[in-house]
Design a protein around this motif. Structure first.
Motif, PDB file in Angstrom:
ATOM      1  N   MET A 293       4.639   1.086   2.294  1.00  0.00           N
ATOM      2  CA  MET A 293       3.695   0.195   1.612  1.00  0.00           C
ATOM      3  C   MET A 293       2.621   1.034   0.911  1.00  0.00           C
ATOM      4  O   MET A 293       2.044   1.943   1.500  1.00  0.00           O
ATOM      5  CB  MET A 293       3.031  -0.746   2.621  1.00  0.00           C
ATOM      6  CG  MET A 293       2.052  -1.706   1.992  1.00  0.00           C
ATOM      7  SD  MET A 293       1.311  -2.842   3.198  1.00  0.00           S
ATOM      8  CE  MET A 293       0.478  -1.712   4.308  1.00  0.00           C
TER       9      MET A 293
ATOM     10  N   LEU B  68      -0.946   1.368  -0.404  1.00  0.00           N
ATOM     11  CA  LEU B  68      -2.202   0.698  -0.100  1.00  0.00           C
ATOM     12  C   LEU B  68      -3.145   0.684  -1.297  1.00  0.00           C
ATOM     13  O   LEU B  68      -3.197   1.628  -2.073  1.00  0.00           O
ATOM     14  CB  LEU B  68      -2.895   1.385   1.069  1.00  0.00           C
ATOM     15  CG  LEU B  68      -2.347   1.050   2.439  1.00  0.00           C
ATOM     16  CD1 LEU B  68      -3.005   1.924   3.485  1.00  0.00           C
ATOM     17  CD2 LEU B  68      -2.563  -0.423   2.757  1.00  0.00           C
ATOM     18  N   LEU B  69      -3.895  -0.399  -1.377  1.00  0.00           N
ATOM     19  CA  LEU B  69      -4.867  -0.551  -2.455  1.00  0.00           C
ATOM     20  C   LEU B  69      -5.817   0.636  -2.524  1.00  0.00           C
ATOM     21  O   LEU B  69      -6.056   1.205  -3.586  1.00  0.00           O
ATOM     22  CB  LEU B  69      -5.647  -1.853  -2.238  1.00  0.00           C
ATOM     23  CG  LEU B  69      -6.821  -2.097  -3.175  1.00  0.00           C
ATOM     24  CD1 LEU B  69      -6.362  -2.104  -4.621  1.00  0.00           C
ATOM     25  CD2 LEU B  69      -7.513  -3.405  -2.836  1.00  0.00           C
ATOM     26  N   ARG B  70      -6.388   1.037  -1.384  1.00  0.00           N
ATOM     27  CA  ARG B  70      -7.420   2.077  -1.447  1.00  0.00           C
ATOM     28  C   ARG B  70      -6.855   3.413  -1.916  1.00  0.00           C
ATOM     29  O   ARG B  70      -7.560   4.212  -2.518  1.00  0.00           O
ATOM     30  CB  ARG B  70      -8.156   2.215  -0.110  1.00  0.00           C
ATOM     31  CG  ARG B  70      -7.354   2.757   1.015  1.00  0.00           C
ATOM     32  CD  ARG B  70      -8.216   3.120   2.231  1.00  0.00           C
ATOM     33  NE  ARG B  70      -7.354   3.445   3.363  1.00  0.00           N
ATOM     34  CZ  ARG B  70      -6.880   2.539   4.207  1.00  0.00           C
ATOM     35  NH1 ARG B  70      -7.197   1.284   4.090  1.00  0.00           N
ATOM     36  NH2 ARG B  70      -6.074   2.904   5.191  1.00  0.00           N
TER      37      ARG B  70
ATOM     38  N   GLU C 165     -12.430   2.921   2.416  1.00  0.00           N
ATOM     39  CA  GLU C 165     -12.524   1.763   1.534  1.00  0.00           C
ATOM     40  C   GLU C 165     -13.887   1.810   0.830  1.00  0.00           C
ATOM     41  O   GLU C 165     -14.914   1.930   1.492  1.00  0.00           O
ATOM     42  CB  GLU C 165     -12.467   0.452   2.345  1.00  0.00           C
ATOM     43  CG  GLU C 165     -11.278   0.300   3.262  1.00  0.00           C
ATOM     44  CD  GLU C 165     -10.073  -0.285   2.544  1.00  0.00           C
ATOM     45  OE1 GLU C 165     -10.197  -0.674   1.366  1.00  0.00           O
ATOM     46  OE2 GLU C 165      -9.006  -0.345   3.186  1.00  0.00           O
TER      47      GLU C 165
ATOM     48  N   LEU D  21       0.487  -0.221  -8.471  1.00  0.00           N
ATOM     49  CA  LEU D  21       1.075  -0.945  -7.340  1.00  0.00           C
ATOM     50  C   LEU D  21       2.373  -1.633  -7.758  1.00  0.00           C
ATOM     51  O   LEU D  21       3.339  -1.676  -6.989  1.00  0.00           O
ATOM     52  CB  LEU D  21       0.084  -1.977  -6.792  1.00  0.00           C
ATOM     53  CG  LEU D  21      -1.100  -1.386  -6.014  1.00  0.00           C
ATOM     54  CD1 LEU D  21      -2.155  -2.455  -5.746  1.00  0.00           C
ATOM     55  CD2 LEU D  21      -0.631  -0.784  -4.688  1.00  0.00           C
TER      56      LEU D  21
END
Lengths: 112, 112
Positions: free
Chosen positions: A1, A3-5, A46, A74
């Protein structure tokens, strides 16, 4: 996965490097510590909304544009790996499959 | 200044409401507390990347799509207010300016 950060940090770092600026310079302009900016860029921490906005201002980039770049990254990370598109040196391509006629004249076929 | 966490919360809430789901249902599916989800939706709390991903999965929406929606909202919030586009009831429109000919025949002009 993915990750956004992590993607967000990579996009922020790319903008900083494109401007040939140091962590120290951007951190000072954003009013954050050098360590904080470094951790955000590496996807370790974050970023709060306020400090993310300050970092974007310090870089002279708009937050929504950064978000679209992160979304693109993403999307790409989610997509299934694709076959390479473009020039591939012939030395890297597998040998072409033998045509049917050639198969028919293979030793095994001759022996039959 | 429009903050990322506020716009993000609004987008997540809109998706949940479009699905006519309760906070309780989405929170349970995402494995977060009801209070946490509520605070994220209200833009009070920053969602961590992991829990944001879990909330998106629980809603059946893709994180990059959510980010693009958030970027759109931030672009709109940044933009200068625009004149309304579309039907405006005539009762709300100002009276048209008097044409030049009418001005020339105004009492003042007649008196001249």
């Amino acid at each position: 996965m993915s990750l956004l950060r992590r993607e967000l940090g990579a996009v922020l770092r790319r903008h900083r490097e494109e401007q040939s600026r140091t962590l120290r310079s951007v951190a000072a302009d954003a009013g954050v510590s050098l360590g904080y900016l470094s951790e955000v860029e590496r996807g370790v921490k974050e970023a709060s909304s306020e400090l993310l906005a300050a970092i974007c201002r310090a870089l002279g980039v708009r937050l929504p544009e950064v978000l679209v770049e992160v979304a693109d990254a993403l999307f790409l990370a989610e997509a299934a790996p694709l076959a390479p598109v473009g020039f591939v040196p012939s030395s890297l391509t597998p040998a072409p499959a033998a045509p049917l006629a050639a198969s028919a004249s293979s030793p095994a076929a001759v022996a039959a």
